[in-house]
Design an enzyme around this catalytic site. Structure first.
Site, mmCIF file in Angstrom:
data_model
loop_
_atom_site.group_PDB
_atom_site.id
_atom_site.type_symbol
_atom_site.label_atom_id
_atom_site.label_comp_id
_atom_site.label_asym_id
_atom_site.label_seq_id
_atom_site.Cartn_x
_atom_site.Cartn_y
_atom_site.Cartn_z
ATOM 1 N N TRP A 198 0.839 -1.214 0.000
ATOM 2 C CA TRP A 198 0.000 0.000 0.000
ATOM 3 C C TRP A 198 0.875 1.265 0.000
ATOM 4 O O TRP A 198 0.592 2.235 -0.699
ATOM 5 C CB TRP A 198 -0.890 -0.030 1.242
ATOM 6 N N TYR A 204 -3.755 1.060 -4.935
ATOM 7 C CA TYR A 204 -2.592 1.506 -4.149
ATOM 8 C C TYR A 204 -1.705 2.421 -4.998
ATOM 9 O O TYR A 204 -1.534 2.204 -6.198
ATOM 10 C CB TYR A 204 -1.778 0.310 -3.633
ATOM 11 N N HIS A 248 -12.401 -5.485 -2.711
ATOM 12 C CA HIS A 248 -11.747 -4.656 -1.692
ATOM 13 C C HIS A 248 -12.683 -4.227 -0.555
ATOM 14 O O HIS A 248 -12.278 -4.197 0.612
ATOM 15 C CB HIS A 248 -11.164 -3.413 -2.374
ATOM 16 N N ARG A 249 -13.918 -3.884 -0.891
ATOM 17 C CA ARG A 249 -14.873 -3.390 0.110
ATOM 18 C C ARG A 249 -16.264 -3.900 -0.248
ATOM 19 O O ARG A 249 -16.582 -4.022 -1.431
ATOM 20 C CB ARG A 249 -14.927 -1.853 0.092
ATOM 21 N N SER A 267 -12.472 -8.519 1.160
ATOM 22 C CA SER A 267 -11.784 -7.702 2.149
ATOM 23 C C SER A 267 -12.800 -6.765 2.791
ATOM 24 O O SER A 267 -13.661 -6.209 2.083
ATOM 25 C CB SER A 267 -10.670 -6.898 1.471
ATOM 26 N N ASN A 268 -12.698 -6.615 4.088
ATOM 27 C CA ASN A 268 -13.589 -5.719 4.841
ATOM 28 C C ASN A 268 -15.048 -6.156 4.763
ATOM 29 O O ASN A 268 -15.954 -5.342 4.919
ATOM 30 C CB ASN A 268 -13.438 -4.269 4.356
HETATM 31 N N1 LIG Z 1 -7.707 -4.454 2.653
HETATM 32 C C1 LIG Z 1 -7.667 -3.216 3.075
HETATM 33 O O1 LIG Z 1 -8.687 -2.499 3.076
HETATM 34 C C2 LIG Z 1 -6.364 -2.666 3.554
HETATM 35 C C3 LIG Z 1 -6.311 -1.415 4.225
HETATM 36 C C4 LIG Z 1 -5.068 -0.974 4.671
HETATM 37 C C5 LIG Z 1 -3.915 -1.726 4.446
HETATM 38 N N2 LIG Z 1 -4.014 -2.923 3.777
HETATM 39 C C6 LIG Z 1 -2.823 -3.773 3.552
HETATM 40 O O2 LIG Z 1 -2.139 -3.898 4.772
HETATM 41 C C7 LIG Z 1 -0.775 -3.566 4.578
HETATM 42 C C8 LIG Z 1 -0.188 -3.060 5.840
HETATM 43 O O3 LIG Z 1 -0.835 -1.859 6.249
HETATM 44 P P1 LIG Z 1 -0.005 -0.787 7.067
HETATM 45 O O4 LIG Z 1 1.132 -0.298 6.255
HETATM 46 O O5 LIG Z 1 -0.935 0.200 7.646
HETATM 47 O O6 LIG Z 1 0.580 -1.775 8.218
HETATM 48 P P2 LIG Z 1 1.359 -1.585 9.568
HETATM 49 O O7 LIG Z 1 2.442 -2.613 9.538
HETATM 50 O O8 LIG Z 1 0.363 -1.554 10.676
HETATM 51 O O9 LIG Z 1 1.993 -0.126 9.524
HETATM 52 C C9 LIG Z 1 3.144 0.171 8.796
HETATM 53 C C10 LIG Z 1 3.485 1.612 9.104
HETATM 54 O O10 LIG Z 1 3.899 1.693 10.467
HETATM 55 C C11 LIG Z 1 5.144 2.384 10.521
HETATM 56 N N3 LIG Z 1 5.908 1.896 11.674
HETATM 57 C C12 LIG Z 1 6.186 2.625 12.775
HETATM 58 N N4 LIG Z 1 6.911 1.911 13.641
HETATM 59 C C13 LIG Z 1 7.103 0.699 13.108
HETATM 60 C C14 LIG Z 1 7.794 -0.461 13.544
HETATM 61 N N5 LIG Z 1 8.444 -0.514 14.714
HETATM 62 N N6 LIG Z 1 7.775 -1.549 12.743
HETATM 63 C C15 LIG Z 1 7.127 -1.504 11.570
HETATM 64 N N7 LIG Z 1 6.465 -0.405 11.097
HETATM 65 C C16 LIG Z 1 6.453 0.691 11.858
HETATM 66 C C17 LIG Z 1 5.795 2.086 9.183
HETATM 67 O O11 LIG Z 1 6.748 3.098 8.945
HETATM 68 P P3 LIG Z 1 8.032 2.842 7.982
HETATM 69 O O12 LIG Z 1 7.499 2.483 6.629
HETATM 70 O O13 LIG Z 1 8.697 4.182 8.021
HETATM 71 O O14 LIG Z 1 8.851 1.755 8.606
HETATM 72 C C18 LIG Z 1 4.606 2.140 8.245
HETATM 73 O O15 LIG Z 1 4.308 3.489 7.908
HETATM 74 C C19 LIG Z 1 -0.798 -2.558 3.425
HETATM 75 O O16 LIG Z 1 0.439 -2.474 2.749
HETATM 76 C C20 LIG Z 1 -1.851 -3.197 2.541
HETATM 77 O O17 LIG Z 1 -1.261 -4.228 1.778
HETATM 78 C C21 LIG Z 1 -5.205 -3.384 3.344
#
Ligand SMILES: NC(=O)c1ccc[n+]([C@@H]2O[C@H](COP(=O)([O-])OP(=O)(O)OC[C@H]3O[C@@H](n4cnc5c(N)ncnc54)[C@H](OP(=O)(O)O)[C@@H]3O)[C@@H](O)[C@H]2O)c1
Length: 299
Positions: free
Chosen positions: A22, A56, A131-132, A161-162
């Site tokens: 994403w 994305y 997706h939704r 999803s969702n």
């Molecule tokens: N199906 C849906 O509706 C839906 C919605 C949202 C997301 N998704 C999927 O879920 C995936 C993950 O979502 P997300 O990116 O929000 O997941 P997440 O792993 O909860 O959050 C990642 C974010 O947290 C930050 N972060 C802060 N401290 C961290 C640490 N100690 N370790 C790792 N990350 C840290 C990362 O920053 P840095 O990058 O700077 O490390 C990054 O911006 C997306 O890529 C997508 O594929 C799906």
């Protein structure tokens, strides 16, 4: 490293953790070499499942992955690609849309899949998710096109999803193919699925639960929840690990077989993702974190 895998089709298995793209367009480096390095770093840990969506990166993230796959012979065969369709937002190729909306028509889904295949320079999607939930979905039409896509081989498995349980049932009742996965928000900051029936339904239906934003997009560790941070810090120290890995291990410990979809763009964090698999949580550990996240003891 070998991890448990979840078989979702005869020829497709999902890894214990998935890596989500994403945020990939927000990484200052979207070069094929850098994206390849991210994927290789996942693969070295047994993380073979890559999560994408047409939308994305303003409908650009799939192409960033595709450019990397095109210049790395054989890499496509070593990963499973999950992607999604159904959201139309007024950006990128849908800039003309008057409002963000959902489209689960056969024409839209077919066009979206073709665009995803082209962008990712591949001939198949391993798992396609709606997706939704769309209030205007015609379940017979959406179900038929998902069945047809699977029969064509362009899509190996289909899911959602969702979706709430009743949304899943409505679509599943109009299909021959199984809906094999539901990707929903689950984390120590998104606890509802443990009690609102979502995870119970997913388990009963034999679906794979995938957890998006397992660290609440980073907010979990950002300090807004002092009691939860304190509990995570104390337990992480006691177990000789990091808070982020512990929060992911907490999801892995649930019997539904939750697959966290990790979203970090930071290479050092990507390289340490499978630390979560090393951490053992007993039921009291699990409830200590659950209680801290709830803000009160369970009754
Ligand atoms: N199906 C849906 O509706 C839906 C919605 C949202 C997301 N998704 C999927 O879920 C995936 C993950 O979502 P997300 O990116 O929000 O997941 P997440 O792993 O909860 O959050 C990642 C974010 O947290 C930050 N972060 C802060 N401290 C961290 C640490 N100690 N370790 C790792 N990350 C840290 C990362 O920053 P840095 O990058 O700077 O490390 C990054 O911006 C997306 O890529 C997508 O594929 C799906």
């Amino acid at each position: 490293m070998d991890m448990d895998r979840f078989q979702i089709a005869d020829d497709v298995a999902i890894s214990r953790l998935a890596y989500g793209m994403w945020r990939i367009a927000a990484d200052p480096d979207t070069s094929p070499a850098h994206v390849q390095a991210k994927v290789e770093t996942c693969l070295a840990q047994g993380i073979t499942t890559i999560d994408q969506a047409d939308i994305y990166g303003q409908y650009g993230a799939e192409e960033i992955l595709g450019n990397a796959l095109a210049t790395a012979p054989g890499l496509r065969e070593r990963i499973e690609i999950v992607t999604k369709c159904g959201i139309v937002a007024p950006v990128g190729r849908h800039a003309g849309a008057r409002v963000t909306h959902y489209d689960t028509s056969a024409a839209h889904i077919l066009a979206s899949v073709e665009a995803s295949l082209r962008a990712m320079r591949t001939d198949r999607i391993d798992l396609l998710l709606i997706h939704r939930p769309n209030p205007l979905m015609d379940p017979a039409e959406t179900g038929r096109v998902l069945d047809d896509l699977r029969a064509s081989g362009k899509v190996r498995a289909v899911g959602v999803s969702n979706f709430r349980p009743f949304d899943v049932e409505l679509l599943a009742d109009n299909m021959h193919s199984p809906l094999v996965a539901n990707q929903i928000e689950i984390s120590l900051a998104a606890l509802e699925p443990f009690t609102n029936g979502d995870l119970a339904f997913i388990q009963r239906a034999g679906m794979l639960p995938m957890a998006w934003s397992p660290l609440a997009g980073g907010a979990l560790l950002a300090g807004g929840r002092p009691a939860l941070i304190d509990a995570l810090r104390a337990m992480a120290e006691a177990k000789g690990t990091e808070m982020a890995a512990l929060a992911v291990a907490w999801l892995l410990a649930h019997p539904a077989g939750i697959v966290p979809v990790m979203g970090t763009n930071t290479m050092e964090r990507i390289a340490a993702l499978n630390e979560a698999l090393r951490i053992q949580l007993d039921p009291e550990d699990w409830f200590i974190l659950y209680t801290a996240a709830l803000g009160h003891d369970v009754p």
